[in-house]
Enzyme design. Sequence first.
Site, PDB file in Angstrom:
ATOM      1  N   LYS A 278      -4.221   1.006   5.839  1.00 18.02           N
ATOM      2  CA  LYS A 278      -4.940   2.277   5.766  1.00 18.02           C
ATOM      3  C   LYS A 278      -5.021   2.848   4.351  1.00 18.02           C
ATOM      4  CE  LYS A 278      -3.584   3.556  10.465  1.00 18.02           C
ATOM      5  NZ  LYS A 278      -3.080   4.624  11.326  1.00 18.02           N
TER       6      LYS A 278
ATOM      7  N   LYS B  57      -2.760   4.310   2.766  1.00 19.02           N
ATOM      8  CA  LYS B  57      -1.996   5.543   2.628  1.00 19.02           C
ATOM      9  C   LYS B  57      -0.645   5.363   3.314  1.00 19.02           C
ATOM     10  CE  LYS B  57      -4.400   7.535   6.570  1.00 19.02           C
ATOM     11  NZ  LYS B  57      -5.346   8.517   7.031  1.00 19.02           N
TER      12      LYS B  57
END
Length: 138
Positions: free
Chosen positions: A47, A49
């Site tokens: 992702k 993140k």
Amino acid sequence: MNKLIGYTTGVFDLFHIGHLNVLRRAKMECDYLIVGVTTDELSFSRKNKKPIVPFEERMSIVESIRFVDEVVPQTHMDKIQAWNNLKFDRMFVGSDWKGSDSWNKLEAEFATRGVEIVYFPYTDHTSSTFLRSVLEKI
């Protein structure tokens, strides 16, 4: 009689009612529930993140849920490899994946191993992504 072993995975960041509902429903469908908690590294690689709540804390939160019998780190996305290690009978996943090419393929592969994939309704009104977006505005 053999125990029916269930397996589900997730990041479980900013733990919320949708997470709890999935775990509760999964436990209703098996005798022994194993939960894979996604590592920070895997989450970042997928992702781009890092979760807000660190991996060790997310593991501890999930371990404390009474519906959960065992918690394991999820260090990769290979569900067949997970099955090779854990030998579960049912895998639980959100309905947002149902019908996708990757999950159709996985269903066929799991069918040869006697594993059923059970799809649960996705919780639209609460998600970690939504909670993260609210926190980022503060």
